[in-house]
Design a protein around this motif. Structure first.
Motif, PDB file in Angstrom:
ATOM      1  N   TRP A  15       2.480   5.303 -13.374  1.00  0.00           N
ATOM      2  CA  TRP A  15       2.392   5.229 -11.900  1.00  0.00           C
ATOM      3  C   TRP A  15       0.966   4.899 -11.505  1.00  0.00           C
ATOM      4  N   GLN A  16       0.803   3.949 -10.614  1.00  0.00           N
ATOM      5  CA  GLN A  16      -0.529   3.570 -10.145  1.00  0.00           C
ATOM      6  C   GLN A  16      -0.586   3.670  -8.634  1.00  0.00           C
ATOM      7  N   THR A  17      -1.785   3.905  -8.113  1.00  0.00           N
ATOM      8  CA  THR A  17      -1.967   3.956  -6.665  1.00  0.00           C
ATOM      9  C   THR A  17      -2.130   2.544  -6.117  1.00  0.00           C
ATOM     10  N   THR A  19      -3.027   0.566  -2.572  1.00  0.00           N
ATOM     11  CA  THR A  19      -3.594   0.793  -1.234  1.00  0.00           C
ATOM     12  C   THR A  19      -3.216  -0.367  -0.322  1.00  0.00           C
ATOM     13  N   VAL A  37      -4.102  -3.217  -5.934  1.00  0.00           N
ATOM     14  CA  VAL A  37      -3.758  -2.397  -7.110  1.00  0.00           C
ATOM     15  C   VAL A  37      -4.689  -2.849  -8.226  1.00  0.00           C
ATOM     16  N   THR A  60      10.220  13.302  -3.241  1.00  0.00           N
ATOM     17  CA  THR A  60       9.859  11.900  -3.430  1.00  0.00           C
ATOM     18  C   THR A  60      11.064  10.994  -3.191  1.00  0.00           C
ATOM     19  N   ASP A 101      -3.317   3.216   3.906  1.00  0.00           N
ATOM     20  CA  ASP A 101      -2.343   4.141   3.329  1.00  0.00           C
ATOM     21  C   ASP A 101      -2.165   3.874   1.837  1.00  0.00           C
ATOM     22  N   GLU A 102      -1.869   4.964   1.128  1.00  0.00           N
ATOM     23  CA  GLU A 102      -1.647   4.831  -0.315  1.00  0.00           C
ATOM     24  C   GLU A 102      -0.211   5.183  -0.679  1.00  0.00           C
ATOM     25  N   VAL A 103       0.371   4.390  -1.563  1.00  0.00           N
ATOM     26  CA  VAL A 103       1.692   4.692  -2.132  1.00  0.00           C
ATOM     27  C   VAL A 103       1.549   4.562  -3.646  1.00  0.00           C
ATOM     28  N   GLU A 104       2.622   4.895  -4.377  1.00  0.00           N
ATOM     29  CA  GLU A 104       2.551   4.738  -5.831  1.00  0.00           C
ATOM     30  C   GLU A 104       3.556   3.696  -6.302  1.00  0.00           C
TER      31      GLU A 104
ATOM     32  N   ASN B   2       0.452  13.062  -4.933  1.00  0.00           N
ATOM     33  CA  ASN B   2      -0.090  12.052  -4.039  1.00  0.00           C
ATOM     34  C   ASN B   2       0.738  11.965  -2.767  1.00  0.00           C
ATOM     35  N   THR B   4       2.143  10.968   0.683  1.00  0.00           N
ATOM     36  CA  THR B   4       2.075   9.746   1.482  1.00  0.00           C
ATOM     37  C   THR B   4       1.954  10.129   2.956  1.00  0.00           C
TER      38      THR B   4
END
Ligand SMILES: Cc1cc2nc3c(=O)[nH]c(=O)nc-3n(C[C@H](O)[C@H](O)[C@H](O)COP(=O)(O)OP(=O)(O)OC[C@H]3O[C@@H](n4cnc5c(N)ncnc54)[C@H](O)[C@@H]3O)c2cc1C
Lengths: 239, 201
Positions: A15-17, A19, A37, A60, A101-104, B2, B4
Motif C-alpha cells: 500500500w502506498q500513499t 496525494t 505517488v 475501510t 488529501d491522501e488516499v492509499e 491512514n 482519509t
C-alpha cells in the motif's frame, strides 16, 4: 484465451500513499483525479489499481480503478471516476476530495487487460469503460507509436462523452440516446465494428472491451460475429 | 492507520457471515470474466479428471447427471469485494467424481481448467470432504451461461475466481501450479476470511 503479461507481485502487495494534486471535470458526473505517488513502480496501459479509504473508526472501503494516465507520467497517476448514485468511494471523491488529501493505493494489478503497445489494438468502451482504453491511446500518442490503434467509444450523449476533446481520427463515438445534428442515435452495432475488422492490420487486431457487463457481452458478441478470434478478445467488466 | 479526511463510510451493520473487506451484494450477481462467454450446449459439455489418479475418466452431461445429486446452500465471496448470502446451487459433489478416479496418495494439488482455456489452482484438500461441487443449477434453474453454465466448479469457501466457470476438467498434481489469475498476481489459495486477495497477502 489470450496470454498475459508478467506483473510484479511485490509492487502489488504494497500500500502506498497517493496525494491528490488536481481535479479536472470531464462531464457533469465524471472527473479526473491526479495524484502524486513518488514510489509508483510504473504500469502498462490498461492495468488498474486498488484504492482504499479509511474512516476515523478504522473502517475501510476498497475499490478497483483503472489507470487513466500513460506509464510515462513519472511519479504521477490519474484516475477517472464516475459519480455512482449512493456510491461510498466515488461519492467521497466527488463531494469531499480536494488537493492535498491522501488516499492509499496498491498496484498496478492484472497483466491481462494490459497493452504494451506492441500489437494493433482495437478498443471498444462504454461510459467509464473508456478509462483504461484512454491510457492506451495516450501511450500510443506520447510514444509516437505507429502500430494501428482504433477506438470505438459509446456514451449516452455528447455531454456524457468522457475525454471528448482528446479524441482524434482514430476514434468513432457512438451515441445511444442523444447525438449532435446529423449523427445517428443508436447502440453500437455491426455497422461500426465490421469496417474496423475489414482493415485487417498485419498480424490482426488485439481487441480490448471495457464497460458494464451488459455492454461487454454485447460488444464481444459483435466482435465474434464480425470474425475477431475469441482468443484475441480481452474483456474488463466494471460490474 | 491512514485516516482519509472527511471519509466516514456508509452506516455499518455488523453482518456475522461477511468476511473482512466484503459487502453484501443483495440481489446483484456481478459478472467478472475476462473472456467472451462461450456458446456451450449441455450436449457439448464434458468433464474430465486425470493426472495423478488410478483411473482417469471423462463424463458427459448425462453421465454426470447420473451421479447422486447434491446441493450447496450458503454464501459466496468474490475477491472484487461483493458477497452473496444464502445462495442455492444444485449439481454433484466433487467427491462423487473423485471416488471414481481414485486420486493417488501423491496428489496434493489440482489445476481446474475450463472449456474456454481459463485455469485456476487448488490444494486437493479444498476440493474434498463435501466442500466442492460441479454445479449446473442456480436457484432451481439452469445456471446462466454468463455465470458459467452449463456447469461450473463451485468451491464456496474460497474467493469465487477459484470456482472456474464452464469447467472442463481437473488435473491432479503433486505440486502447486499457478493458474490464470494466480499468474496475474492473485493469491495462490484465496481464503476470504484471511483476505488472501493478492500474492503477498
Ligand atoms: C477492474 C475494475 C476497474 C474499474 N475502473 C473504474 C474506473 O476507471 N472508473 C470508475 O468510475 N469505476 C471503475 N470501476 C468501478 C469501481 O470499482 C466502483 O465499483 C465504483 O466506483 C463504485 O464504487 P462506489 O464506492 O462509489 O459505489 P458503491 O458504494 O460500491 O456502490 C455501487 C453500487 O452498489 C451498491 N452498494 C455497494 N455497497 C453497498 C452497501 N454496503 N450497502 C448498500 N449498497 C451498496 C450501491 O447502492 C450502488 O448501487 C472499476 C471496476 C473494476 C472491477
Amino acid at each position: 484465451m489470450p496470454g498475459r503479461i508478467a506483473v510484479s507481485d511485490r509492487a502489488a502487495a504494497l500500500w502506498q500513499t497517493a496525494t491528490l494534486t488536481e481535479i479536472r471535470r470531464e462531464t457533469p458526473a465524471v472527473a479526473t483525479f491526479r495524484f502524486a505517488v513518488p514510489g509508483w513502480a510504473g504500469h502498462l496501459p490498461g492495468q488498474h489499481l486498488m484504492l482504499r479509504l479509511t474512516a476515523g473508526d478504522g473502517y475501510t472501503a476498497q475499490r478497483h480503478y483503472s489507470l487513466a494516465s500513460p506509464p510515462d507520467d513519472a511519479g504521477h497517476i490519474e484516475l477517472t471516476l464516475d459519480h455512482v448514485e449512493g456510491g461510498e468511494v466515488s461519492g467521497w471523491f466527488h463531494t469531499e476530495a480536494r488537493p492535498g488529501d491522501e488516499v492509499e493505493v496498491r498496484g498496478p494489478l492484472s497483466g491481462f487487460f494490459a497493452w504494451p503497445g506492441d500489437r494493433p489494438a482495437l478498443l471498444i468502451g462504454a461510459g467509464s469503460g473508456v478509462v483504461p482504453l484512454m491510457a492506451m491511446l495516450r501511450h500510443h500518442r506520447s510514444r509516437g507509436l505507429d502500430v494501428p490503434l482504433r477506438l470505438l467509444v459509446s456514451a449516452r450523449g455528447p455531454e456524457e462523452l468522457i475525454y471528448a476533446a482528446e479524441y482524434g481520427a482514430e476514434t468513432t463515438a457512438v451515441f445511444t440516446r442523444r447525438a449532435p445534428e446529423g449523427v445517428p442515435v443508436g447502440r453500437l452495432s455491426a455497422a461500426q465494428v465490421a469496417p474496423l475488422l475489414a482493415e485487417r492490420p498485419p498480424g490482426g487486431w488485439e481487441a480490448y472491451v471495457c464497460g458494464s457487463n451488459a455492454f461487454a457481452e454485447h460488444a464481444s458478441r459483435l466482435l465474434v460475429t464480425a470474425g475477431q478470434p475469441v482468443d484475441r478478445i480481452r474483456i474488463e467488466r466494471f460490474g | 492507520m491512514n485516516v482519509t479526511r472527511g471519509f466516514t463510510g456508509r452506516p455499518r451493520v455488523h453482518l456475522p457471515g461477511l468476511p473482512p473487506g466484503q459487502y453484501d451484494a443483495g440481489d446483484d450477481w456481478p459478472v467478472l470474466s475476462a473472456e467472451v462467454t462461450p456458446d456451450l450446449a449441455p450436449a457439448d459439455w464434458t468433464f474430465r479428471i486425470d493426472g495423478l489418479v488410478a483411473e482417469p475418466r471423462s463424463w458427459d452431461w448425462d453421465e454426470a447427471h447420473g451421479l447422486p445429486a447434491s446441493v450447496y446452500e450458503g454464501d459466496i465471496h468474490c475477491v472484487t469485494s461483493w458477497s452473496k448470502f444464502g445462495v442455492r446451487f444444485g449439481g454433484v459433489s466433487l467427491d462423487a467424481f473423485l471416488d471414481v478416479v481414485r486420486p493417488d496418495a501423491s496428489a496434493t494439488h489440482a489445476v481446474a481448467y475450463s472449456h474456454s482455456g481459463y485455469t485456476t489452482n487448488l490444494p486437493l484438500a479444498d476440493l474434498t470432504g463435501g466442500r466442492a461441487w460441479i454445479a449446473w443449477e442456480y436457484g432451481g434453474r439452469p445456471l446462466p451461461a454468463e455465470h458459467g453454465g452449463p456447469a461450473r466448479l463451485l468451491v464456496p469457501h474460497l474467493y469465487f475466481w477459484k470456482s472456474a466457470k464452464w469447467i472442463a476438467g481437473l488435473r491432479l498434481l503433486d505440486h502447486d501450479e499457478p493458474g490464470f489469475w494466480e499468474q496475474n498476481g492473485y493469491h495462490a489459495r484465496g481464503n476470504p476470511w484471511e483476505e488472501q486477495r493478492y500474492s503477498g497477502d
